[in-house]
Scaffold this motif. Structure first.
Motif, PDB file in Angstrom:
ATOM      1  N   LYS A   1     -23.250 -31.903  -8.206  1.00 25.12           N
ATOM      2  CA  LYS A   1     -22.046 -32.728  -8.134  1.00 25.12           C
ATOM      3  C   LYS A   1     -22.412 -34.016  -7.407  1.00 25.12           C
ATOM      4  O   LYS A   1     -23.291 -34.033  -6.542  1.00 25.12           O
ATOM      5  CB  LYS A   1     -20.951 -31.970  -7.389  1.00 25.12           C
TER       6      LYS A   1
ATOM      7  N   LEU B   1     -13.214 -24.654  -6.459  1.00 26.32           N
ATOM      8  CA  LEU B   1     -14.140 -24.570  -7.597  1.00 26.32           C
ATOM      9  C   LEU B   1     -14.638 -25.925  -8.100  1.00 26.32           C
ATOM     10  O   LEU B   1     -15.777 -26.046  -8.544  1.00 26.32           O
ATOM     11  CB  LEU B   1     -13.430 -23.884  -8.763  1.00 26.32           C
TER      12      LEU B   1
ATOM     13  N   TRP C   1     -19.797 -21.603  -4.983  1.00 25.50           N
ATOM     14  CA  TRP C   1     -19.209 -21.823  -6.306  1.00 25.50           C
ATOM     15  C   TRP C   1     -19.366 -20.579  -7.189  1.00 25.50           C
ATOM     16  O   TRP C   1     -18.419 -20.133  -7.843  1.00 25.50           O
ATOM     17  CB  TRP C   1     -19.856 -23.047  -6.979  1.00 25.50           C
TER      18      TRP C   1
ATOM     19  N   ARG D   1     -16.325 -18.613  -8.900  1.00 25.32           N
ATOM     20  CA  ARG D   1     -16.173 -18.658 -10.366  1.00 25.32           C
ATOM     21  C   ARG D   1     -16.136 -17.225 -10.911  1.00 25.32           C
ATOM     22  O   ARG D   1     -15.333 -16.890 -11.783  1.00 25.32           O
ATOM     23  CB  ARG D   1     -17.310 -19.478 -10.979  1.00 25.32           C
TER      24      ARG D   1
ATOM     25  N   GLY E   1      -6.068 -28.884 -10.868  1.00 24.23           N
ATOM     26  CA  GLY E   1      -6.773 -28.817 -12.157  1.00 24.23           C
ATOM     27  C   GLY E   1      -5.799 -28.521 -13.274  1.00 24.23           C
ATOM     28  O   GLY E   1      -5.920 -29.014 -14.382  1.00 24.23           O
ATOM     29  N   GLY E   2      -4.789 -27.703 -12.947  1.00 23.98           N
ATOM     30  CA  GLY E   2      -3.881 -27.234 -13.981  1.00 23.98           C
ATOM     31  C   GLY E   2      -2.795 -28.204 -14.356  1.00 23.98           C
ATOM     32  O   GLY E   2      -2.125 -28.013 -15.367  1.00 23.98           O
TER      33      GLY E   2
ATOM     34  N   THR F   1      -4.295 -33.244 -15.403  1.00 25.83           N
ATOM     35  CA  THR F   1      -4.987 -33.475 -16.672  1.00 25.83           C
ATOM     36  C   THR F   1      -4.087 -33.161 -17.865  1.00 25.83           C
ATOM     37  O   THR F   1      -3.959 -33.967 -18.794  1.00 25.83           O
ATOM     38  CB  THR F   1      -6.216 -32.543 -16.746  1.00 25.83           C
ATOM     39  N   SER F   2      -3.455 -31.994 -17.823  1.00 22.98           N
ATOM     40  CA  SER F   2      -2.619 -31.576 -18.959  1.00 22.98           C
ATOM     41  C   SER F   2      -1.439 -32.519 -19.122  1.00 22.98           C
ATOM     42  O   SER F   2      -1.047 -32.855 -20.256  1.00 22.98           O
ATOM     43  CB  SER F   2      -2.091 -30.153 -18.750  1.00 22.98           C
TER      44      SER F   2
ATOM     45  N   ARG G   1     -22.657 -36.917 -11.998  1.00 20.61           N
ATOM     46  CA  ARG G   1     -23.589 -35.970 -11.401  1.00 20.61           C
ATOM     47  C   ARG G   1     -24.615 -36.755 -10.594  1.00 20.61           C
ATOM     48  O   ARG G   1     -24.783 -37.952 -10.790  1.00 20.61           O
ATOM     49  CB  ARG G   1     -24.342 -35.161 -12.474  1.00 20.61           C
TER      50      ARG G   1
ATOM     51  N   PRO H   1     -13.910 -33.192 -23.692  1.00 21.07           N
ATOM     52  CA  PRO H   1     -12.771 -33.414 -22.779  1.00 21.07           C
ATOM     53  C   PRO H   1     -12.759 -32.396 -21.639  1.00 21.07           C
ATOM     54  O   PRO H   1     -12.198 -32.671 -20.576  1.00 21.07           O
ATOM     55  CB  PRO H   1     -11.553 -33.226 -23.693  1.00 21.07           C
ATOM     56  N   PHE H   2     -13.368 -31.233 -21.872  1.00 19.94           N
ATOM     57  CA  PHE H   2     -13.383 -30.197 -20.835  1.00 19.94           C
ATOM     58  C   PHE H   2     -14.750 -30.096 -20.153  1.00 19.94           C
ATOM     59  O   PHE H   2     -15.074 -29.083 -19.543  1.00 19.94           O
ATOM     60  CB  PHE H   2     -13.010 -28.843 -21.447  1.00 19.94           C
ATOM     61  N   GLY H   3     -15.554 -31.146 -20.254  1.00 21.11           N
ATOM     62  CA  GLY H   3     -16.883 -31.101 -19.667  1.00 21.11           C
ATOM     63  C   GLY H   3     -17.782 -30.186 -20.489  1.00 21.11           C
ATOM     64  O   GLY H   3     -17.511 -29.915 -21.664  1.00 21.11           O
TER      65      GLY H   3
ATOM     66  N   ARG I   1     -20.501 -25.753 -15.591  1.00 16.90           N
ATOM     67  CA  ARG I   1     -19.338 -26.247 -14.840  1.00 16.90           C
ATOM     68  C   ARG I   1     -18.203 -26.694 -15.767  1.00 16.90           C
ATOM     69  O   ARG I   1     -17.365 -27.503 -15.386  1.00 16.90           O
ATOM     70  CB  ARG I   1     -19.745 -27.410 -13.922  1.00 16.90           C
TER      71      ARG I   1
ATOM     72  N   CYS J   1     -14.743 -26.701 -17.913  1.00 18.38           N
ATOM     73  CA  CYS J   1     -13.403 -26.424 -17.388  1.00 18.38           C
ATOM     74  C   CYS J   1     -13.038 -24.946 -17.484  1.00 18.38           C
ATOM     75  O   CYS J   1     -13.077 -24.351 -18.559  1.00 18.38           O
ATOM     76  CB  CYS J   1     -12.383 -27.245 -18.156  1.00 18.38           C
TER      77      CYS J   1
HETATM   78  C1  HEM Z   1      -6.028 -30.932 -20.717  1.00 13.99           C
HETATM   79  C2  HEM Z   1      -6.279 -30.285 -19.617  1.00 13.99           C
HETATM   80  C3  HEM Z   1      -7.591 -30.270 -18.892  1.00 13.99           C
HETATM   81  C4  HEM Z   1      -8.671 -31.093 -18.970  1.00 13.99           C
HETATM   82  C5  HEM Z   1      -8.849 -32.288 -19.870  1.00 13.99           C
HETATM   83  C6  HEM Z   1      -9.647 -30.617 -18.017  1.00 13.99           C
HETATM   84  C7  HEM Z   1     -10.885 -31.187 -17.829  1.00 13.99           C
HETATM   85  C8  HEM Z   1     -11.865 -30.667 -17.000  1.00 13.99           C
HETATM   86  C9  HEM Z   1     -13.201 -31.182 -16.901  1.00 13.99           C
HETATM   87  C10 HEM Z   1     -13.761 -32.370 -17.659  1.00 13.99           C
HETATM   88  C11 HEM Z   1     -13.867 -30.419 -16.004  1.00 13.99           C
HETATM   89  C12 HEM Z   1     -15.344 -30.545 -15.604  1.00 13.99           C
HETATM   90  C13 HEM Z   1     -15.523 -31.417 -14.389  1.00 13.99           C
HETATM   91  C14 HEM Z   1     -17.003 -31.659 -14.102  1.00 13.99           C
HETATM   92  O1  HEM Z   1     -17.867 -31.219 -14.839  1.00 13.99           O
HETATM   93  O2  HEM Z   1     -17.273 -32.321 -13.096  1.00 13.99           O
HETATM   94  C15 HEM Z   1     -12.939 -29.428 -15.505  1.00 13.99           C
HETATM   95  C16 HEM Z   1     -13.235 -28.485 -14.565  1.00 13.99           C
HETATM   96  C17 HEM Z   1     -12.310 -27.604 -14.063  1.00 13.99           C
HETATM   97  N1  HEM Z   1     -11.024 -27.402 -14.498  1.00 13.99           N
HETATM   98 FE1  HEM Z   1     -10.113 -28.400 -16.012  1.00 13.99          FE
HETATM   99  N2  HEM Z   1      -9.132 -29.527 -17.371  1.00 13.99           N
HETATM  100  C18 HEM Z   1      -7.888 -29.270 -17.874  1.00 13.99           C
HETATM  101  C19 HEM Z   1      -7.043 -28.234 -17.514  1.00 13.99           C
HETATM  102  C20 HEM Z   1      -7.305 -27.309 -16.549  1.00 13.99           C
HETATM  103  C21 HEM Z   1      -6.451 -26.219 -16.175  1.00 13.99           C
HETATM  104  C22 HEM Z   1      -5.136 -25.867 -16.864  1.00 13.99           C
HETATM  105  C23 HEM Z   1      -7.046 -25.593 -15.120  1.00 13.99           C
HETATM  106  C24 HEM Z   1      -6.596 -24.379 -14.316  1.00 13.99           C
HETATM  107  C25 HEM Z   1      -5.426 -23.971 -14.140  1.00 13.99           C
HETATM  108  C26 HEM Z   1      -8.289 -26.261 -14.857  1.00 13.99           C
HETATM  109  C27 HEM Z   1      -9.170 -25.928 -13.863  1.00 13.99           C
HETATM  110  C28 HEM Z   1     -10.444 -26.438 -13.735  1.00 13.99           C
HETATM  111  C29 HEM Z   1     -11.401 -25.974 -12.745  1.00 13.99           C
HETATM  112  C30 HEM Z   1     -11.153 -24.914 -11.691  1.00 13.99           C
HETATM  113  C31 HEM Z   1     -12.575 -26.703 -12.952  1.00 13.99           C
HETATM  114  C32 HEM Z   1     -13.883 -26.575 -12.180  1.00 13.99           C
HETATM  115  C33 HEM Z   1     -14.758 -25.590 -12.893  1.00 13.99           C
HETATM  116  C34 HEM Z   1     -16.085 -25.345 -12.194  1.00 13.99           C
HETATM  117  O3  HEM Z   1     -16.731 -26.288 -11.757  1.00 13.99           O
HETATM  118  O4  HEM Z   1     -16.447 -24.175 -12.128  1.00 13.99           O
HETATM  119  N3  HEM Z   1      -8.419 -27.290 -15.738  1.00 13.99           N
HETATM  120  N4  HEM Z   1     -11.730 -29.587 -16.142  1.00 13.99           N
END
Ligand code: HEM
Length: 478
Positions: free
Chosen positions: A70, A85, A93, A97, A272-273, A276-277, A341, A400-402, A406, A408
Motif C-alpha cells: 500500500k 482491511l 491484513w 481478510r 467501503g460499503g 463508492t456504491s 501502490r 472498478p473493484f481493483g 487486495r 474489493c
Molecule cells: C461500487 C462499489 C464499490 C467499488 C467501486 C469498490 C472499489 C474497491 C476497490 C477499487 C478496492 C481496492 C483498493 C486497492 O486496491 O487499493 C476496494 C477494496 C475494498 N472494498 Fe470495495 N468497492 C465497492 C464496494 C464495496 C462494498 C459494498 C464493501 C463492503 C461492504 C467494500 C469493501 C472493501 C474492502 C474491505 C476493501 C479492502 C480489501 C482488502 O484490501 O482486502 N467495497 N474496493
C-alpha cells in the motif's frame, strides 16, 4: 537512480501537483495521451510512475504483487481507518481478510435482497412527501440531491446488512463526519509540503478530531447495542458484527481482533460499503437520463419482474440490463478512479527499472477509456458487458473493484445492491437532473459529482401493461 529517469514524462513539480490535486482524472488522461503507456515524474521528493497498460496493472496488483505494498497515501488514511482491511498489511491484513471474507460470499449476500428493497422503499418514499416534510423540502418540492439520497440508501444498507444496526437518525451525522474526515485526509494526501503533524491542535486538526470522535461514538453505540443484547455467539445465523465480536472476545481461542481493530474494521466496512456504491448509482442515473433508449430497456426488463411484488435474489439475477448499466457506469465513472501502490523492492516494468520507494499509480478512469481496448470508449453502451462480449476484454482492462489479492471484498454485495437499486428506482420514478450537463468531478479518493446532483423526481406514470405496483413488502409511501 530515480524511478522516472528512463521513463518518458513531464518535469513534474508544483504545477503538476496542483493539477493532479484539482483535476486528477483529466490530468492523468492528458499524461497518458502525451507520454503513453508509462509516465514518470516527480512531485517534491516523491517519484511517481503512472501505468496506462492493463498488462502493467496486472504486474503490480497480481503478477509481482509481493513487491508492491500500500502506498504512503494509504498510511495517511490510517489516522481515520486505523488498521482496517483497506489500510492494513501483512499478517494483520491476512487474519482480518480470512475472518471477514466468508461473510461476503454469494450465499450470504443473497440474503440482503429483502433488506435492500426495504431501504429503497423507505428512502424513496420520502422523495414524494409533501413540501416541508420530505427530502425535497429544503429546496423545492420534488427536487432532491440524488447523490445525498444514494448515500442514505447505501449507508443504511451497509449498516443493516453488515451489523444489523439502524443508523436512521445518525445517517446525516455519519455522512457529514465522514465528509469532513475524508476531506482532511485527502488534503494531507495531496499536500505538496509538510503539514503540521496531526497531534498539533491546528483548527484543521481539531475539526478532523471532532469528526472522528463523532464517528467513533456511532460505532461505539452499534457495539454497545449488540453487546447489551447478548452479542451473538458464533454460528447462530450470525451477521458480520456477530463474527467480529466473537473474534474479539477470545471465545474463538485467543482474541483474533483487538478492541481497536474491531472499531477499525467496522468503520472501514461501512465506508467501503457506502461511498463508492453511492457514487456509482448517482452516475448511473445521470447516464440513464441522457440515454432514454437505455432507460426504456431497463424498464422493459424491470417492470414485469417487479409487477409481482417483492423480488428475491434469483429475480435480481434476471435484471441483466440493470447490471450492465451499473457495470458500464463504473467503466466511465469508476468510483475509485486511481489506485496507488509503493514499490517495496527494485523491479522492472516494460523494460524500465523501477526503484524501491517509487509510487505506482494505476487509474481505472484512464484504463477504462483506452481507445486501443474499448470501441468508442466515451460512448455509454451497456451491451459491452453482455457475457459474450466481455470475454474479449483483456485482463485488468476493467478494474472498478481493483484486482489481485487486495481486490474489493464487497464486489458481489455492490453489484447486487447497484443492480437492484437501478431497476427498482427506474421502475418507480422519473428522475431528471435539473442541469442536464455532465457534472464537474469532485475527484478526491472517490469520484463524485461536484456539488451533488439535484434531480427532479416524479412518481412514474405507468400506462398500458407496465406492471401495476411497487414491491408488496417495499411500498414507497407516495
Ligand atoms: C461500487 C462499489 C464499490 C467499488 C467501486 C469498490 C472499489 C474497491 C476497490 C477499487 C478496492 C481496492 C483498493 C486497492 O486496491 O487499493 C476496494 C477494496 C475494498 N472494498 Fe470495495 N468497492 C465497492 C464496494 C464495496 C462494498 C459494498 C464493501 C463492503 C461492504 C467494500 C469493501 C472493501 C474492502 C474491505 C476493501 C479492502 C480489501 C482488502 O484490501 O482486502 N467495497 N474496493
Amino acid at each position: 537512480m530515480t524511478a522516472s529517469s528512463s521513463i518518458p514524462g513531464p518535469k513534474g513539480g508544483l504545477k503538476l501537483g496542483l493539477s493532479l490535486r484539482d483535476n486528477g482524472p483529466a490530468t492523468l488522461t492528458e499524461l497518458y495521451e502525451t507520454y503513453g503507456d508509462m509516465v514518470g515524474f516527480s512531485i517534491g521528493r516523491r517519484h511517481i510512475v503512472l501505468l496506462n497498460k492493463p498488462e502493467y496493472a496486472y504486474h503490480v496488483f497480481a503478477g509481482a504483487a509481493q513487491k508492491y505494498g500500500k502506498s504512503s497515501g494509504a498510511k495517511k488514511v490510517k489516522s481515520l481507518l486505523g488498521e482496517g482491511l483497506l489500510t492494513s498489511e501483512g499478517e494483520v491484513w491476512k487474519k482480518s481478510r480470512a475472518l471477514i471474507q466468508p461473510l461476503f460470499v454469494n450465499s450470504e449476500i443473497r440474503r440482503q435482497v429483502p433488506l435492500i428493497q426495504d431501504v429503497l422503499a423507505e428512502v424513496s418514499g420520502r422523495w414524494c412527501a409533501a413540501p416541508g416534510e420530505g427530502a425535497g423540502a429544503s429546496a423545492q418540492a420534488n427536487v432532491i440531491d440524488l447523490h445525498k439520497e444514494m448515500m442514505r440508501v447505501t449507508l443504511t444498507v451497509a449498516a443493516r446488512a453488515l451489523f444489523s444496526a439502524d443508523l436512521d437518525e445518525h445517517v446525516d451525522v455519519f455522512r457529514d463526519s465522514f465528509g469532513v474526515a475524508f476531506e482532511h485526509v485527502v488534503k494531507r494526501l495531496h499536500a505538496l509540503f509538510d503539514l503540521p503533524p496531526e497531534i498539533f491542535p491546528t483548527p484543521a486538526n481539531l475539526k478532523f478530531r471532532r469528526a472522528v470522535r463523532q464517528l467513533d461514538a456511532i460505532v461505539e453505540r452499534i457495539l454497545e447495542n449488540r453487546r447489551s443484547a447478548g452479542g451473538c455467539p458464533a454460528g447462530e445465523g450470525n451477521d458480520l458484527l456477530g463474527s467480529l465480536l466473537h473474534a474479539a472476545s477470545g471465545d474463538a481461542g485467543g482474541a483474533l481482533l483487538s478492541e481497536k481493530q474491531l472499531r477499525d474494521e467496522i468503520l472501514t466496512l461501512i465506508l467501503g460499503g457506502y461511498d463508492t456504491s453511492a457514487n456509482a448509482l448517482t452516475w448511473a442515473f445521470y447516464l440513464l437520463s441522457q440515454h432514454p433508449e437505455v432507460l426504456a430497456k431497463v424498464r422493459a426488463e424491470a417492470d414485469p419482474i417487479f409487477a409481482g411484488g417483492a423480488v428475491d435474489a434469483d429475480a435480481v439475477k434476471r435484471l441483466e440490463c440493470s447490471q450492465m448499466v451499473f457495470e458500464e457506469t463504473m467503466r466511465l465513472y469508476p468510483p475509485v478512479w486511481v489506485l496507488a501502490r509503493q514499490a517495496n523492492a527494485d523491479d522492472e516494468i516494460g523494460g524500465h527499472p523501477i526503484a524501491a520507494g517509487t509510487m505506482m499509480l494505476v487509474s481505472p478512469f484512464v484504463l477504462h477509456r483506452l481507445r486501443n481496448i474499448w470501441n468508442d470508449p466515451l460512448v455509454f453502451r451497456p451491451e459491452r458487458f453482455r457475457s459474450e462480449e466481455r470475454v474479449i476484454q483483456p485482463r485488468f482492462s476493467y478494474i472498478p473493484f481493483g484486482g489481485g489479492q487486495r481486490h474489493c471484498l464487497g464486489r458481489l454485495m455492490a453489484l447486487q445492491e447497484g443492480t437492484l437499486a437501478i431497476a427498482y428506482l427506474a421502475h418507480t420514478f422519473d428522475l431528471e437532473p435539473v442541469d442536464p450537463r455532465e457534472p464537474a468531478f469532485n475527484a478526491s479518493i472517490t469520484l463524485a459529482p461536484r456539488g451533488g446532483m439535484p434531480v427532479r423526481v416524479k412518481r412514474r406514470e405507468r400506462g398500458r401493461g407496465a406492471g401495476p405496483t411497487l414491491p408488496a413488502r417495499a411500498m414507497a409511501s407516495c
